[in-house]
Design an enzyme around this catalytic site. Structure first.
Site, PDB file in Angstrom:
ATOM      1  N   LEU A 174       0.928  -0.818  -0.314  1.00  9.68           N
ATOM      2  CA  LEU A 174       0.109   0.158   0.209  1.00  9.68           C
ATOM      3  C   LEU A 174       1.117   1.218  -0.166  1.00  9.68           C
ATOM      4  O   LEU A 174       1.903   1.290   0.860  1.00  9.68           O
ATOM      5  CB  LEU A 174      -0.912   0.242   0.737  1.00  9.68           C
ATOM      6  CG  LEU A 174      -1.637  -1.238   1.238  1.00  9.68           C
ATOM      7  CD1 LEU A 174      -2.716  -0.915   2.458  1.00  9.68           C
ATOM      8  CD2 LEU A 174      -3.255  -0.673   0.390  1.00  9.68           C
ATOM      9  N   GLY A 175       0.505   2.134  -0.849  1.00 10.51           N
ATOM     10  CA  GLY A 175       1.396   3.704  -0.394  1.00 10.51           C
ATOM     11  C   GLY A 175       1.969   4.009  -1.947  1.00 10.51           C
ATOM     12  O   GLY A 175       2.136   4.841  -2.423  1.00 10.51           O
ATOM     13  N   LYS A 178      12.317  12.177  -0.454  1.00  8.77           N
ATOM     14  CA  LYS A 178      13.440  13.189   0.609  1.00  8.77           C
ATOM     15  C   LYS A 178      13.535  13.316   2.084  1.00  8.77           C
ATOM     16  O   LYS A 178      14.245  13.774   2.474  1.00  8.77           O
ATOM     17  CB  LYS A 178      11.548  14.149   0.717  1.00  8.77           C
ATOM     18  CG  LYS A 178      11.253  14.865  -0.302  1.00  8.77           C
ATOM     19  CD  LYS A 178      11.382  13.756  -1.612  1.00  8.77           C
ATOM     20  CE  LYS A 178      10.570  14.551  -3.230  1.00  8.77           C
ATOM     21  NZ  LYS A 178      10.763  13.821  -4.240  1.00  8.77           N
ATOM     22  N   HIS A 214       7.395  40.382   7.921  1.00  7.38           N
ATOM     23  CA  HIS A 214       9.560  41.058   8.620  1.00  7.38           C
ATOM     24  C   HIS A 214       9.843  40.208  10.235  1.00  7.38           C
ATOM     25  O   HIS A 214       8.841  40.767  10.905  1.00  7.38           O
ATOM     26  CB  HIS A 214       9.607  42.156   8.103  1.00  7.38           C
ATOM     27  CG  HIS A 214      11.153  42.709   8.214  1.00  7.38           C
ATOM     28  ND1 HIS A 214      11.730  42.582   7.348  1.00  7.38           N
ATOM     29  CD2 HIS A 214      11.833  43.577   9.542  1.00  7.38           C
ATOM     30  CE1 HIS A 214      12.981  43.018   7.711  1.00  7.38           C
ATOM     31  NE2 HIS A 214      12.659  43.052   8.817  1.00  7.38           N
TER      32      HIS A 214
END
Length: 454
Positions: free
Chosen positions: A35-36, A48, A434
């Protein structure tokens, strides 16, 4: 209750199975592997993970820039690979738990279409199971492409799939192809102290993306030690020596072929129902994901004219299931899909760039702003890179390209602008905090609206 059989348990398949729960659909998911799919097991997630390890290593090697002295550093590759597998296992297990919670029937085996309403599943023990349903969704994914003279032997000539299972990185590697996969491997390997040469037949890396931002990424990778051989191909292989079209020869520990992926549509029964394909890619109605057979849909990497990205597969799954469940069309907005190259620094793009605008004869105006003077980027020691934003002449924002720190996160702000067709003067009115990296986007938008600050 309508019944659906889904062939393939990768991002497209499991997303469709999970989303079907919203429409009271009975789902059976057929998967022959894990799965996946490639994404979780051999692609996005492990890739990654390695890129994160490489980036940590790079930061540690430059910690002295901040006055942090590290006397000794070593990498325990056994621990590193174990951690990678733990993450994969956790995600795969999580998908399995989710599917069960949604009452998805999971059948292990090779799914093949027998007729427009029947899928035959061939199991490891030799048994077959016939699944009858109202709809069939094909989500079989893709596999690495090869070159005629560079067939994978999983030893010297390897694919991106097998490279992610290295016990430790090779000392010297030649990467064939400077697309997203090739560039990501170049980035992670150079940060793990490998010698890296990238061979690309085109004149610039990341063909099809903005040449200015692609060139910026190439420049930064080159500074870190990656050797790029552009407009070059491999002529022959002799032992571990490569001969290039520029008449140079060099020896390597391995060759990583990273020229993209091809659809996994062989032996799944397309011919049994008369579904045609172009080099394995299945044409569909992109508003519904229907194939030429009304009740059979195709999703993800196998779809003709659709980018091979996991997040696109998710979106196509939602589109198909929505149409099946309600009869209403909910097409994917292909014009606002973020594309991310997870190098160090990252490169990301959405919508139209200057090259695509020329190709489609669209008149655009553009602006760009460098990260050089962005305070947050200076703090992070990552102030090289640019943001480019494109708009139609006297019209909405149609695209953007970013090369720099956290580009993969920053691009989503620009994705909304493209998707909602925001005008530059509208988008530039919003204030960016900022110090943040996103100030580079704010500055680009102000310049694009004709009211630049710096």
């Amino acid at each position: 209750m309508k019944k659906i059989t889904i062939i393939g348990g990768g991002p497209a398949g499991y997303a469709a199975a999970l989303y079907a729960n919203n429409f009271d659909l009975e789902v059976t998911l057929v998967e022959s592997d894990e799965l996946g799919g490639t994404c979780l097991n051999r692609g996005c997630i492990p890739a990654k993970y390695w890129l994160h390890v490489a980036e940590l290593n790079h930061e540690i090697n430059h910690a002295h820039d901040y006055g942090i002295q590290i006397d000794e550093k070593s990498i325990d590759w056994n621990t590193t690979t174990t951690k990678r597998q733990e993450i994969i296992n956790k995600l795969v297990s999580g998908i399995g738990t989710l599917l069960k919670s949604k009452k998805v029937n999971i059948v292990e085996g090779w799914g093949q279409i027998e007729s427009k309403n029947v899928v035959v599943v061939k199991k490891e023990n030799g048994e077959e199971e016939r699944l009858a349903s109202d709809y069939i969704l094909i989500a079989t994914g893709s596999q690495p492409r090869t070159l005629p003279d560079l067939e994978f032997d999983n030893n010297f000539i390897i694919s991106s799939d097998s490279a992610l299972n290295w016990d430790e990185p090779p000392k010297k590697v030649c990467i064939v192809g400077a697309g997203a996969i090739g560039c990501e491997f170049a980035s992670l390997l150079i940060d793990l102290q490998s010698e890296v040469t990238v061979v690309e037949v085109e004149e610039e890396i990341l063909p099809g993306l903005d040449k200015r931002t692609s060139g910026e990424l190439r420049k930064q990778l080159s500074k870190r030690g990656v050797v790029f051989k552009l407009n070059t191909s491999i002529e022959s292989v002799s032992g571990n020596e490569l001969s290039f079209s520029d008449n140079e020869k060099e020896s390597f520990d391995c060759v990583l072929v990273a020229i993209g992926r091809k659809p996994f549509t062989d032996n799944i029964g397309l011919e049994n129902v008369g579904i045609s394909n172009t080099n394995g890619f299945i044409p569909v109605d992109l508003e519904t994901m229907q194939t030429s057979v009304e009740n059979i849909y195709a999703l993800g990497d196998i779809v003709k004219d659709s980018p091979q990205l996991a997040h696109v597969a998710f979106a196509e799954a939602i589109s198909a299931i929505t149409y099946i469940g309600t009869g209403d069309k909910s097409p994917v907005n292909y014009s606002a899909i973020p594309y991310v190259v997870y190098t160090n620094p990252e490169l990301a793009e959405v919508g139209i760039n200057s090259e695509k605008a020329k190709l489609n004869e669209i008149d655009i105006s553009q602006s760009q702003h460098s990260f050089v003077g962005i305070g947050r980027a200076l703090i992070q020691n990552q102030n090289q890179g640019i943001v480019k934003v494109y708009a139609e002449e006297n019209g909405p924002i149609v695209g953007a390209s970013v090369c720099g720190p956290s580009a993969g996160e920053l691009i989503h702000e620009l994705m909304y602008m493209v998707g909602w067709e925001a005008l530059p003067e509208e988008a530039s009115d919003f204030i960016h905090a900022h110090p943040t990296l996103s100030e580079a986007i704010g500055e680009s938008l102000m310049s694009l609206s004709g009211k630049g600050l710096h």
